[in-house]
Design an enzyme around this catalytic site. Structure first.
Site, mmCIF file in Angstrom:
data_model
loop_
_atom_site.group_PDB
_atom_site.id
_atom_site.type_symbol
_atom_site.label_atom_id
_atom_site.label_comp_id
_atom_site.label_asym_id
_atom_site.label_seq_id
_atom_site.Cartn_x
_atom_site.Cartn_y
_atom_site.Cartn_z
ATOM 1 N N ARG A 1 -11.210 16.823 -11.502
ATOM 2 C CA ARG A 1 -11.749 17.589 -10.394
ATOM 3 C C ARG A 1 -12.448 16.641 -9.420
ATOM 4 O O ARG A 1 -12.471 15.431 -9.611
ATOM 5 C CB ARG A 1 -12.713 18.664 -10.889
ATOM 6 C CG ARG A 1 -13.933 18.149 -11.633
ATOM 7 C CD ARG A 1 -14.735 19.288 -12.252
ATOM 8 N NE ARG A 1 -15.954 18.823 -12.895
ATOM 9 C CZ ARG A 1 -16.761 19.613 -13.596
ATOM 10 N NH1 ARG A 1 -16.473 20.895 -13.731
ATOM 11 N NH2 ARG A 1 -17.861 19.127 -14.157
ATOM 12 N N THR B 1 -14.875 14.344 -7.468
ATOM 13 C CA THR B 1 -15.969 13.464 -7.889
ATOM 14 C C THR B 1 -16.729 12.860 -6.717
ATOM 15 O O THR B 1 -17.815 12.320 -6.911
ATOM 16 C CB THR B 1 -15.426 12.314 -8.753
ATOM 17 O OG1 THR B 1 -14.522 11.516 -7.965
ATOM 18 C CG2 THR B 1 -14.704 12.848 -9.989
ATOM 19 N N TRP C 1 -4.885 2.715 -2.946
ATOM 20 C CA TRP C 1 -3.701 3.508 -2.624
ATOM 21 C C TRP C 1 -2.760 2.732 -1.715
ATOM 22 O O TRP C 1 -1.534 2.878 -1.805
ATOM 23 C CB TRP C 1 -4.104 4.831 -1.974
ATOM 24 C CG TRP C 1 -4.541 5.867 -2.947
ATOM 25 C CD1 TRP C 1 -5.792 6.395 -3.101
ATOM 26 C CD2 TRP C 1 -3.730 6.493 -3.938
ATOM 27 N NE1 TRP C 1 -5.805 7.304 -4.121
ATOM 28 C CE2 TRP C 1 -4.555 7.390 -4.661
ATOM 29 C CE3 TRP C 1 -2.383 6.381 -4.304
ATOM 30 C CZ2 TRP C 1 -4.072 8.172 -5.699
ATOM 31 C CZ3 TRP C 1 -1.908 7.162 -5.351
ATOM 32 C CH2 TRP C 1 -2.739 8.040 -6.028
ATOM 33 N N SER D 1 4.064 9.702 -4.320
ATOM 34 C CA SER D 1 3.495 10.695 -3.415
ATOM 35 C C SER D 1 3.270 12.023 -4.129
ATOM 36 O O SER D 1 2.261 12.703 -3.891
ATOM 37 C CB SER D 1 4.425 10.890 -2.211
ATOM 38 O OG SER D 1 3.916 11.873 -1.333
ATOM 39 N N HIS E 1 0.242 11.659 -6.217
ATOM 40 C CA HIS E 1 -0.915 11.638 -5.320
ATOM 41 C C HIS E 1 -1.246 13.057 -4.835
ATOM 42 O O HIS E 1 -2.418 13.469 -4.808
ATOM 43 C CB HIS E 1 -0.601 10.719 -4.141
ATOM 44 C CG HIS E 1 -1.814 10.235 -3.420
ATOM 45 N ND1 HIS E 1 -1.770 9.230 -2.490
ATOM 46 C CD2 HIS E 1 -3.108 10.617 -3.464
ATOM 47 C CE1 HIS E 1 -2.986 9.012 -2.011
ATOM 48 N NE2 HIS E 1 -3.808 9.850 -2.581
ATOM 49 N N LYS F 1 -5.493 17.468 3.164
ATOM 50 C CA LYS F 1 -4.935 16.427 2.313
ATOM 51 C C LYS F 1 -3.468 16.645 1.967
ATOM 52 O O LYS F 1 -2.745 15.678 1.756
ATOM 53 C CB LYS F 1 -5.762 16.307 1.027
ATOM 54 C CG LYS F 1 -7.202 15.868 1.258
ATOM 55 C CD LYS F 1 -7.968 15.784 -0.054
ATOM 56 C CE LYS F 1 -9.431 15.420 0.182
ATOM 57 N NZ LYS F 1 -9.597 14.102 0.787
ATOM 58 N N CYS G 1 -14.056 4.781 -9.977
ATOM 59 C CA CYS G 1 -14.548 6.036 -10.554
ATOM 60 C C CYS G 1 -13.984 6.187 -11.962
ATOM 61 O O CYS G 1 -12.769 6.131 -12.155
ATOM 62 C CB CYS G 1 -14.127 7.208 -9.666
ATOM 63 S SG CYS G 1 -14.311 8.839 -10.409
ATOM 64 N N CYS H 1 -11.682 9.302 -12.329
ATOM 65 C CA CYS H 1 -10.456 9.066 -11.564
ATOM 66 C C CYS H 1 -9.582 8.038 -12.277
ATOM 67 O O CYS H 1 -8.352 8.166 -12.316
ATOM 68 C CB CYS H 1 -10.790 8.583 -10.154
ATOM 69 S SG CYS H 1 -11.923 9.652 -9.234
#
EC number: 1.8.4.-
Length: 567
Positions: free
Chosen positions: A188, A190, A201, A258, A261, A290, A389, A392
């Site tokens: 979720r 962060t 990325w 993608s 992502h 996004k 993170c 993440c």
């Protein structure tokens, strides 16, 4: 003449009122961001003519099975990886760590780990590791039905050959590895963003570019404001033109990245922290900025699902070669049965992706191309160790491992159905690490939930854009009239007062609904009381009468009762 004009005026007024009060239909119009997905005939490129509706229909049947696997199985619940002690292989000058508490990952405290998990003890183990997971077994209860204790073998790693790997898999013998409960660390929002995440990325997407060509695409501009931020149109157009010149293998590589992502961003926007009230929930604006405003990102999410569906399909016939919990027949059979049910459902569904179209040219060229494909994806998996993170990084490593396992199954494993006429199926034994199986199923679950979250966001969008009710329009008119007749200096006060009144209204409505629900429950119980009273005291099935009769018979001599003649 005046009467005729009056009638015409009344008709015009009636038409306008009907347009305002009787307006109906879908609030998701053709010009909305959902228009491309609303058309069930919209085909997802590079698939076997699969549409959005095809994937959504399949996912509606797959999603409950994945939920049952990931939420109610010890085997899929825990993941062991090197989360904190693996150095980034790449020189990032802006290497930073996330300071938010939402970035933290809950793991077993190092000082509570038994001695058998120490580096000395782990170095003596080979093959299966019988003592590695004892701490979790002794401290955590099973989430599986009819099972009280977790089997240690459900948490074990089996060493495998490193050849044909599409990602770097952490060695579980490494003392730096830890067990992480995926249920306690959901994917979720962060707050992790900024130049550091953008740089990672950028490096990930640059793996799509062949080594011989210059990177003419400015990937930092594509992702300037964090994950999947709105890119400038010229850069997006340049990427589209570049993709048109790419080979099928390069396009698939990019679509996988993608799609992953987009899935990550969908989860972050669906599990978004509202800073005002501290509640986690969907954030439509986040999802629009996004993912939704860029149709190719939504399409790539569905493409990644189609690719993963084909990888799961290829497990059909290979399950006998996989071991899950070797020292617990009950847990092994439950996990195997659940996975077999998932694989069988997908196997009986239409095929959505054809992996044989890739690397199908000259054998020498295709072999080199596949090796290049593999090395580039391994670089992507290595970049996950650079994420600042913790949470993440956790889900990034799991999902790159999951997609890497899917690619391994697609391109390195024979299709049993194509070879069954010439060979016995056992000759095509599939060997997967436990971490690969867990990552594969959890990654497919991430994609499945993302598809469901897209539908959730669509419902929220429809709710926000549906025609306002008559009462709401009247209140809006009153508010506009009130603002028009008051001085401008009082407008901030009126706006704040209006917001407070709206909050009070919804709070009162929620409490009133709870009171009415309780009242209906109590009132319904009163209405059922006469029937309940009759059942308890006067019916033949009355528990009170049966209990009384049973106890009275204990004190009355049996010979006192007359004998009933048998028929």
């Amino acid at each position: 003449m005046k009467i005729a004009k009056g009638l015409v005026g009344l008709l015009i007024l009636y038409k306008n009122v009907c347009q305002v009060l009787c307006k109906s239909g879908s609030s998701v119009k053709s010009g909305s961001p959902w228009s491309i997905k609303n058309d069930g005939k919209s085909i997802i490129h590079d698939t076997l003519n699969s549409s959005y509706s095809d994937i959504e229909n399949l996912n509606s049947r797959v999603s409950p099975l994945l939920f049952d696997l990931t939420e109610k199985s010890d085997y899929m619940r825990f993941y062991r990886l090197n989360l904190f002690n693996k150095e980034c292989r790449y020189n990032l000058d802006d290497n930073v760590a996330c300071g938010s508490s939402a970035c933290n990952v809950l793991v077993t405290d190092e000082q509570d780990v038994p001695e058998v998990w120490s580096s000395k003890s782990l170095g003596k183990l080979e093959g299966f590791m019988p003592e590695l997971s004892r701490q979790i077994v002794e401290t955590d209860r099973s989430v599986m039905e009819h099972v009280d204790k977790i089997s240690q073998s459900c948490l074990l790693e089996r060493l495998d050959d490193e050849a044909h790997q599409y990602c770097y898999v952490d060695n579980e013998l490494d003392s730096g590895c830890v067990y992480v409960s995926l249920l306690e660390n959901p994917e979720r929002f962060t707050g992790y963003s900024g130049p550091h995440s953008t740089r990672i990325w950028e490096m990930i997407y640059n793996q799509c570019l062949p080594d011989s060509s210059a990177p003419t695409i400015d990937f930092p501009a594509l992702f300037m404001q964090g994950p999947l931020a709105p890119p400038p149109k010229p850069q997006e157009q340049l990427l589209k033109e570049r993709m048109d010149a790419w080979t099928l293998e390069q396009r698939v590589f990019y679509r996988v990245l993608s799609g992953m992502h987009s899935s990550i961003s969908t989860h972050l926007c669906h599990g978004y922290l509202n800073q005002r009230n501290g509640v986690w929930g969907p954030n439509l604006q986040c999802f629009q900025e996004k993912v939704l405003n860029y149709p190719e990102r939504l399409e790539n999410l569905y493409f990644a699902y189609a690719l993963m569906q084909r990888a799961i399909d290829k497990l059909y016939g290979h399950l006998d070669s996989l071991t899950f919990c070797h020292d617990s027949v009950l847990q092994d059979s439950e996990v195997r049965q659940k996975i077999a049910g998932l694989v069988s459902l997908i196997h009986n569904s239409p095929k959505m992706f054809d992996e044989t179209m890739l690397f199908a040219g000259d054998p020498s060229i295709s072999t080199a191309l596949k090796e290049d494909f593999r090395e580039h994806f391994k670089t992507v998996s290595a970049l996950m160790d650079c994420v600042g993170c913790e949470r993440c990084r956790l889900w990034g490593k799991i999902q790159t491992n999951g997609f890497g396992t899917a690619l391994k199954i697609l391109f390195e494993v024979s299709n049993i159905e194509d070879e069954v006429t010439n060979f016995d199926s056992r000759s095509f034994s599939l060997r997967l690490r436990r971490s690969e199986i867990v990552a594969l199923i959890n990654t497919f679950d991430r994609l499945s939930r993302s598809i469901n979250f897209v539908d959730d966001f669509k419902q929220i969008y429809s709710e926000q854009h549906k025609p306002a009710s008559f009462k709401r329009r009247v209140l809006r008119r009153i508010k506009q009239l009130l603002f028009s007749v008051t001085p401008v200096a009082l407008h901030p006060f009126l706006q704040k007062t209006s917001s407070i009144l709206v909050d009070l209204y919804f709070d009162f409505k929620a409490e009133w609904d709870n009171v009415m629900l309780g009242f209906r429950y109590v009132f319904a119980s009163y209405l059922r009381f006469p029937r309940l009273f009759k059942f308890v005291l006067f019916s033949q099935e009355s528990p009170f009468l049966n209990w009384t009769s049973h106890h009275l018979q204990r004190y009355i001599p049996k010979n006192w009762f007359p004998e009933v003649a048998s028929v």
